[in-house]
Each structure stands twice: as structure tokens, then as C-alpha cells.
Design a protein around this motif. Sequence first.
Motif, PDB file in Angstrom:
ATOM      1  N   TRP A  89      -3.219   7.611  -5.584  1.00 11.32           N
ATOM      2  CA  TRP A  89      -2.828   6.851  -4.385  1.00 11.32           C
ATOM      3  C   TRP A  89      -3.606   7.333  -3.168  1.00 11.32           C
ATOM      4  O   TRP A  89      -4.130   6.521  -2.396  1.00 11.32           O
ATOM      5  CB  TRP A  89      -1.327   7.013  -4.181  1.00 11.32           C
ATOM      6  N   PRO A 128       0.806  -1.224   0.000  1.00  9.22           N
ATOM      7  CA  PRO A 128       0.000   0.000   0.000  1.00  9.22           C
ATOM      8  C   PRO A 128       0.842   1.278   0.000  1.00  9.22           C
ATOM      9  O   PRO A 128       0.296   2.369  -0.120  1.00  9.22           O
ATOM     10  CB  PRO A 128      -0.797  -0.112   1.302  1.00  9.22           C
ATOM     11  N   ALA A 167      -6.520   5.338  -0.963  1.00 12.31           N
ATOM     12  CA  ALA A 167      -6.370   5.145   0.481  1.00 12.31           C
ATOM     13  C   ALA A 167      -7.579   5.637   1.261  1.00 12.31           C
ATOM     14  O   ALA A 167      -7.685   5.404   2.462  1.00 12.31           O
ATOM     15  CB  ALA A 167      -5.114   5.855   0.974  1.00 12.31           C
TER      16      ALA A 167
END
Length: 338
Positions: free
Chosen positions: A277, A255, A281
Motif C-alpha cells: 500500500w 486509496p 502511494a
Amino acid sequence: MTGPPPAVAAVRVAVRAGLRRARLPPGALVLVACSGGADSLALAAAAAFVAPRSGLRAGLVTVDHGLQDGAAARAAGVARWAGGAGLHPAEAVAVTVAGPGGPEAAARTARYAALAAAASRHGAAAVLLGHTRDDQAETVLLALARGGGPRGLAGMPECRRYGGVLLLRPLLGLPRATAARACAELALSPWRDPHNADPAYARSRVRAGALPALVAALGEGVVANLARTAALAAADNAALDDLAAAALESAADGPALRVEVLAGLPAAVRTRVLRAWARAAGAPGGALAQRHLAALDALVTDWRGQGPLHLPGALAARRTAGLLTVTPRDAGPAAGPG
């Protein structure tokens, strides 16, 4: 045999082309989002004519925002007209307008949610929206004023997905005046939304003042040129987004993201990687502002041992041991130097 009046023909041609580009399955249902204004009314009339001749079915949804006296009656009248025009299903949906971003944003959020729900309820393959070339020009001007960057300059896409529903804007290449003329040629009586002339709204001020002033100063072609700018920016954005998707895959370490890979990317690609990204998240896209992306980028390009960066969605981004990580804001950092 004479054909339809010119403006009616132009709207029908645009709708036919938009449906063809969407490659919808035979017999699919398309719903027209219709406020009763000239743009969406002309679109609805064209869809009622074009869809069955293209092997499709057409219906209509009108949204009652409840913001004006008589809104419910107006919505019911649009639905009745649609049923008589051969659009099935034809329904009025009431929504509650509340939430962040001011009344314009809250109304838009409620409206799109209602349209997506209606499409799901009726099994529609797409929802048609009546935005015109003038709307696109206004969107570009607003994006310029707000410093929206290339993504803002791309304006409204002709085709995109929202809540799993395909949204199509077949009239983006037509002037608003063409839709108004089509309504007149069909003896339709559009509703005039008083909000469109209310100076409390930024888009209304652009429509009534800023864009006419530009046309007066630079000529009639400025509207088409602004819309063309949106199309060019959209094409560039699509290419950069493809590069960013590949770069995100290369930089990923679980991640987290590897700083050394990010540092070697062009800035235009790197910021797209960081945006994608952060959104993956859990950072809400509407709240993820340019200042957040600039601060994330500084963790890569201007590292001075900064502490955690707060992101929308109660998230914290950190640079630790050569990686960018994002965690819930109350979680502690991993050990290791930057």
C-alpha cells in the motif's frame, strides 16, 4: 565422440535449463551481462553455445562503471571477445556512478539501468546475470546480519523483472568454482575485479572472511545450505505475497485501508499489505525500511491517537475514522476520530 569438459557441460546445462524455464519466444534475443569476471564469462560462453541450439539469439553487454584505471579498455576488450565468440550484438556501455546508498549501491543502480536500456534498445527478451550459488549464500549472510527478515533471506530470485526487462540468473544452482573451472577448460582469461577483495565493501568481507570461517566451522555444505534457505524462503514469500494481494483488495476503501480488516490479518500478511500500500502511494521501495512498516503496523495494532507518520517520498500516513490514509506530507488530515 567425447563431450565437453565437465565444468563447461555443467554451465551449459544450467543455461539451457534456465532458458527453457523462461519460455522465451522462438528467435528471441537474450543479452548476457558480462563484466569479464569468471562467472559472467563462463555464462557468456555457454549462452553463445546454447542459445542458437535452443532457437534463440545471444548477445552481450558489458558495463564500464569508470571506477578503475583501464575500465574502458577492459570493457572494450570484453565486447571484442564477445563478437568473436558469436555473440551479437556485443557492446560496452559507460555509466556514471552517483547517487545514494554508497558506491556499491550506486554502481548497482547504474548498472541495472544500463542493462535495462540496452535490452530495450536491442529488443531483447531477457538479460542473463552470472550470479552463482556462492553469491546467493553471501546475500543470505548479509541479509541475516542486517536483520533483513524473510524477504532478505530469499536472496536473489532466479527470475524477476526490472524496468520492464526479464532478468534471469541461470547459474544460481552452481558453485562459483564451477564457473572458474569452465573458463580454464575453455582457455578463457577472466578479469579479477579488485573490488571483490577490497575490505571496504561488506560483501568482500563476507567473501574473504565470514563465509570461509563458516565453512571451516560447519563444513563444505554450508554454502549449499544457505542457498537452499534462500529458495525455501522465496517459496514462502511468494505464498504470503499472494495472500497479501488478496487481503489488500479486501481492506481497500478507495486509496485508504480499513483498519478493522487489517487488524484481523496475521502479522506476516498485514505487514506485506502495508508495504504494498505504501509503495503504491509513492513511497520508494529502497527507502521504505522496517521501522516505517513497524510504525504503520502500530497505527493498526497499537493505536493511541498517534499523529501523522512520515514515510519516504514526502508522504504522511494517518489513522482517521477507522481508515489508514496516506497523503503528501504538507496536506492536512481528514476529520474524524481514529
